[in-house]
Design a protein around this motif. Structure first.
Motif, PDB file in Angstrom:
ATOM      1  N   CYS A 286       0.827  -1.213   0.000  1.00 43.76           N
ATOM      2  CA  CYS A 286       0.000   0.000   0.000  1.00 43.76           C
ATOM      3  C   CYS A 286       0.861   1.263   0.000  1.00 43.76           C
ATOM      4  O   CYS A 286       0.506   2.262  -0.617  1.00 43.76           O
ATOM      5  CB  CYS A 286      -0.949   0.016   1.188  1.00 43.76           C
ATOM      6  N   SER A 287       2.000   1.201   0.693  1.00 41.11           N
ATOM      7  CA  SER A 287       2.879   2.374   0.713  1.00 41.11           C
ATOM      8  C   SER A 287       3.492   2.639  -0.658  1.00 41.11           C
ATOM      9  O   SER A 287       3.796   3.781  -0.986  1.00 41.11           O
ATOM     10  CB  SER A 287       3.972   2.216   1.766  1.00 41.11           C
ATOM     11  N   PHE A 288       3.666   1.599  -1.471  1.00 46.09           N
ATOM     12  CA  PHE A 288       4.150   1.799  -2.836  1.00 46.09           C
ATOM     13  C   PHE A 288       3.087   2.457  -3.715  1.00 46.09           C
ATOM     14  O   PHE A 288       3.417   3.125  -4.701  1.00 46.09           O
ATOM     15  CB  PHE A 288       4.580   0.477  -3.475  1.00 46.09           C
ATOM     16  N   LEU A 289       1.828   2.267  -3.384  1.00 44.44           N
ATOM     17  CA  LEU A 289       0.756   2.867  -4.183  1.00 44.44           C
ATOM     18  C   LEU A 289       0.645   4.377  -3.992  1.00 44.44           C
ATOM     19  O   LEU A 289       0.109   5.068  -4.853  1.00 44.44           O
ATOM     20  CB  LEU A 289      -0.583   2.199  -3.862  1.00 44.44           C
ATOM     21  N   ILE A 290       1.158   4.892  -2.892  1.00 44.73           N
ATOM     22  CA  ILE A 290       1.070   6.336  -2.636  1.00 44.73           C
ATOM     23  C   ILE A 290       1.862   7.134  -3.666  1.00 44.73           C
ATOM     24  O   ILE A 290       1.293   8.004  -4.333  1.00 44.73           O
ATOM     25  CB  ILE A 290       1.503   6.663  -1.188  1.00 44.73           C
ATOM     26  N   PRO A 291       3.155   6.868  -3.863  1.00 47.12           N
ATOM     27  CA  PRO A 291       3.870   7.640  -4.893  1.00 47.12           C
ATOM     28  C   PRO A 291       3.398   7.333  -6.314  1.00 47.12           C
ATOM     29  O   PRO A 291       3.446   8.204  -7.190  1.00 47.12           O
ATOM     30  CB  PRO A 291       5.341   7.266  -4.692  1.00 47.12           C
ATOM     31  N   ILE A 292       2.931   6.108  -6.536  1.00 46.81           N
ATOM     32  CA  ILE A 292       2.409   5.784  -7.872  1.00 46.81           C
ATOM     33  C   ILE A 292       1.197   6.640  -8.186  1.00 46.81           C
ATOM     34  O   ILE A 292       1.066   7.190  -9.287  1.00 46.81           O
ATOM     35  CB  ILE A 292       2.075   4.279  -7.977  1.00 46.81           C
ATOM     36  N   ASN A 293       0.288   6.788  -7.218  1.00 47.62           N
ATOM     37  CA  ASN A 293      -0.890   7.620  -7.439  1.00 47.62           C
ATOM     38  C   ASN A 293      -0.533   9.099  -7.515  1.00 47.62           C
ATOM     39  O   ASN A 293      -1.139   9.848  -8.277  1.00 47.62           O
ATOM     40  CB  ASN A 293      -1.940   7.372  -6.354  1.00 47.62           C
ATOM     41  N   ALA A 294       0.454   9.522  -6.734  1.00 45.37           N
ATOM     42  CA  ALA A 294       0.898  10.919  -6.830  1.00 45.37           C
ATOM     43  C   ALA A 294       1.480  11.197  -8.221  1.00 45.37           C
ATOM     44  O   ALA A 294       1.197  12.237  -8.829  1.00 45.37           O
ATOM     45  CB  ALA A 294       1.924  11.217  -5.743  1.00 45.37           C
ATOM     46  N   TRP A 295       2.255  10.254  -8.732  1.00 46.24           N
ATOM     47  CA  TRP A 295       2.826  10.403 -10.073  1.00 46.24           C
ATOM     48  C   TRP A 295       1.732  10.398 -11.136  1.00 46.24           C
ATOM     49  O   TRP A 295       1.758  11.178 -12.079  1.00 46.24           O
ATOM     50  CB  TRP A 295       3.843   9.306 -10.338  1.00 46.24           C
ATOM     51  N   ALA A 296       0.747   9.530 -10.978  1.00 41.35           N
ATOM     52  CA  ALA A 296      -0.361   9.467 -11.939  1.00 41.35           C
ATOM     53  C   ALA A 296      -1.187  10.754 -11.911  1.00 41.35           C
ATOM     54  O   ALA A 296      -1.752  11.144 -12.929  1.00 41.35           O
ATOM     55  CB  ALA A 296      -1.243   8.259 -11.656  1.00 41.35           C
ATOM     56  N   ALA A 297      -1.260  11.410 -10.761  1.00 43.97           N
ATOM     57  CA  ALA A 297      -1.989  12.680 -10.676  1.00 43.97           C
ATOM     58  C   ALA A 297      -1.255  13.795 -11.407  1.00 43.97           C
ATOM     59  O   ALA A 297      -1.875  14.637 -12.057  1.00 43.97           O
ATOM     60  CB  ALA A 297      -2.203  13.076  -9.217  1.00 43.97           C
ATOM     61  N   VAL A 298       0.075  13.768 -11.330  1.00 41.56           N
ATOM     62  CA  VAL A 298       0.883  14.807 -11.959  1.00 41.56           C
ATOM     63  C   VAL A 298       1.004  14.590 -13.467  1.00 41.56           C
ATOM     64  O   VAL A 298       1.037  15.546 -14.248  1.00 41.56           O
ATOM     65  CB  VAL A 298       2.283  14.863 -11.310  1.00 41.56           C
ATOM     66  N   THR A 299       1.046  13.342 -13.893  1.00 40.26           N
ATOM     67  CA  THR A 299       1.236  13.009 -15.308  1.00 40.26           C
ATOM     68  C   THR A 299       0.079  12.140 -15.806  1.00 40.26           C
ATOM     69  O   THR A 299       0.281  10.962 -16.100  1.00 40.26           O
ATOM     70  CB  THR A 299       2.568  12.266 -15.503  1.00 40.26           C
ATOM     71  N   PRO A 300      -1.117  12.712 -15.932  1.00 38.23           N
ATOM     72  CA  PRO A 300      -2.287  11.878 -16.239  1.00 38.23           C
ATOM     73  C   PRO A 300      -2.284  11.237 -17.620  1.00 38.23           C
ATOM     74  O   PRO A 300      -2.971  10.243 -17.821  1.00 38.23           O
ATOM     75  CB  PRO A 300      -3.460  12.840 -16.091  1.00 38.23           C
ATOM     76  N   HIS A 301      -1.540  11.753 -18.565  1.00 37.94           N
ATOM     77  CA  HIS A 301      -1.608  11.211 -19.919  1.00 37.94           C
ATOM     78  C   HIS A 301      -0.382  10.398 -20.305  1.00 37.94           C
ATOM     79  O   HIS A 301      -0.202  10.082 -21.471  1.00 37.94           O
ATOM     80  CB  HIS A 301      -1.816  12.344 -20.925  1.00 37.94           C
ATOM     81  N   LEU A 302       0.435  10.026 -19.328  1.00 37.59           N
ATOM     82  CA  LEU A 302       1.625   9.243 -19.623  1.00 37.59           C
ATOM     83  C   LEU A 302       1.466   7.766 -19.316  1.00 37.59           C
ATOM     84  O   LEU A 302       2.440   7.038 -19.293  1.00 37.59           O
ATOM     85  CB  LEU A 302       2.829   9.799 -18.842  1.00 37.59           C
ATOM     86  N   HIS A 303       0.235   7.334 -19.045  1.00 37.64           N
ATOM     87  CA  HIS A 303       0.023   5.912 -18.812  1.00 37.64           C
ATOM     88  C   HIS A 303      -1.046   5.401 -19.769  1.00 37.64           C
ATOM     89  O   HIS A 303      -1.869   6.152 -20.255  1.00 37.64           O
ATOM     90  CB  HIS A 303      -0.337   5.613 -17.353  1.00 37.64           C
ATOM     91  N   SER A 304      -0.991   4.105 -20.028  1.00 33.68           N
ATOM     92  CA  SER A 304      -1.928   3.510 -20.979  1.00 33.68           C
ATOM     93  C   SER A 304      -3.266   3.230 -20.303  1.00 33.68           C
ATOM     94  O   SER A 304      -3.396   3.278 -19.083  1.00 33.68           O
ATOM     95  CB  SER A 304      -1.346   2.204 -21.529  1.00 33.68           C
ATOM     96  N   ASP A 305      -4.252   2.919 -21.111  1.00 35.45           N
ATOM     97  CA  ASP A 305      -5.580   2.605 -20.598  1.00 35.45           C
ATOM     98  C   ASP A 305      -5.530   1.359 -19.718  1.00 35.45           C
ATOM     99  O   ASP A 305      -6.136   1.327 -18.647  1.00 35.45           O
ATOM    100  CB  ASP A 305      -6.558   2.401 -21.762  1.00 35.45           C
ATOM    101  N   LEU A 306      -4.781   0.348 -20.129  1.00 31.84           N
ATOM    102  CA  LEU A 306      -4.673  -0.887 -19.354  1.00 31.84           C
ATOM    103  C   LEU A 306      -4.010  -0.636 -18.006  1.00 31.84           C
ATOM    104  O   LEU A 306      -4.499  -1.108 -16.972  1.00 31.84           O
ATOM    105  CB  LEU A 306      -3.897  -1.952 -20.138  1.00 31.84           C
ATOM    106  N   SER A 307      -2.914   0.107 -17.990  1.00 31.68           N
ATOM    107  CA  SER A 307      -2.237   0.374 -16.718  1.00 31.68           C
ATOM    108  C   SER A 307      -3.108   1.218 -15.798  1.00 31.68           C
ATOM    109  O   SER A 307      -3.103   1.038 -14.578  1.00 31.68           O
ATOM    110  CB  SER A 307      -0.881   1.038 -16.950  1.00 31.68           C
ATOM    111  N   MET A 308      -3.888   2.136 -16.383  1.00 28.01           N
ATOM    112  CA  MET A 308      -4.781   2.955 -15.576  1.00 28.01           C
ATOM    113  C   MET A 308      -5.885   2.106 -14.959  1.00 28.01           C
ATOM    114  O   MET A 308      -6.188   2.221 -13.773  1.00 28.01           O
ATOM    115  CB  MET A 308      -5.376   4.067 -16.438  1.00 28.01           C
ATOM    116  N   ARG A 309      -6.465   1.221 -15.737  1.00 26.76           N
ATOM    117  CA  ARG A 309      -7.514   0.338 -15.211  1.00 26.76           C
ATOM    118  C   ARG A 309      -6.952  -0.582 -14.126  1.00 26.76           C
ATOM    119  O   ARG A 309      -7.598  -0.828 -13.111  1.00 26.76           O
ATOM    120  CB  ARG A 309      -8.121  -0.495 -16.328  1.00 26.76           C
ATOM    121  N   LEU A 310      -5.758  -1.079 -14.346  1.00 25.40           N
ATOM    122  CA  LEU A 310      -5.112  -1.952 -13.366  1.00 25.40           C
ATOM    123  C   LEU A 310      -4.831  -1.205 -12.064  1.00 25.40           C
ATOM    124  O   LEU A 310      -5.110  -1.715 -10.975  1.00 25.40           O
ATOM    125  CB  LEU A 310      -3.816  -2.521 -13.956  1.00 25.40           C
TER     126      LEU A 310
END
Length: 114
Positions: A8-32
């Motif tokens: 769960c602690s690894f998910l915190i920076p991943i979500n922070a990164w996804a918030a800052v760079t919303p269009h740098l991930h694929s649809d599959l990775s976003m759904r996952l």
């Protein structure tokens, strides 16, 4: 429990990164990511349900409502796919609920005391 909290602690920076760079991930990775973040909230909700009589009413109710809203929204986003308006805000809220989840399990009441 410790491996779960580390995950769960690894998910915190991943979500922070996804918030800052919303269009740098694929649809599959976003759904996952949204699906996994939904699944990690289930143990929190289960623990809150089991310990509902032992917890302070308002903090537990606030955390429960926040977690339920995040489960519903993230389930919808995981099913809907890319293109959700204000998706970056959801990633910020996911990082917040994951911090709350870790704090609850590390600092909350000890289940062995019940």
């Amino acid at each position: 429990m410790i491996p779960f909290l580390v995950f769960c602690s690894f998910l915190i920076p991943i979500n922070a990164w996804a918030a800052v760079t919303p269009h740098l991930h694929s649809d599959l990775s976003m759904r996952l990511l949204h699906g996994v973040c939904t699944l990690v909230l289930i143990p929190l909700l289960w623990s809150l349900w089991l310990r509902r009589h032992d917890l302070s009413r308002w903090p537990a109710l606030s955390l429960t409502l926040f977690a339920v809203v995040m489960v519903v929204v993230n389930s919808w986003i995981a099913g809907m796919g890319m293109g959700v308006e204000f998706g970056w805000l959801d990633h910020v809220m996911l990082a917040c609920i994951e911090v709350a989840l870790i704090a609850y399990f590390l600092l909350g009441p000890d289940p062995a005391e019940a």
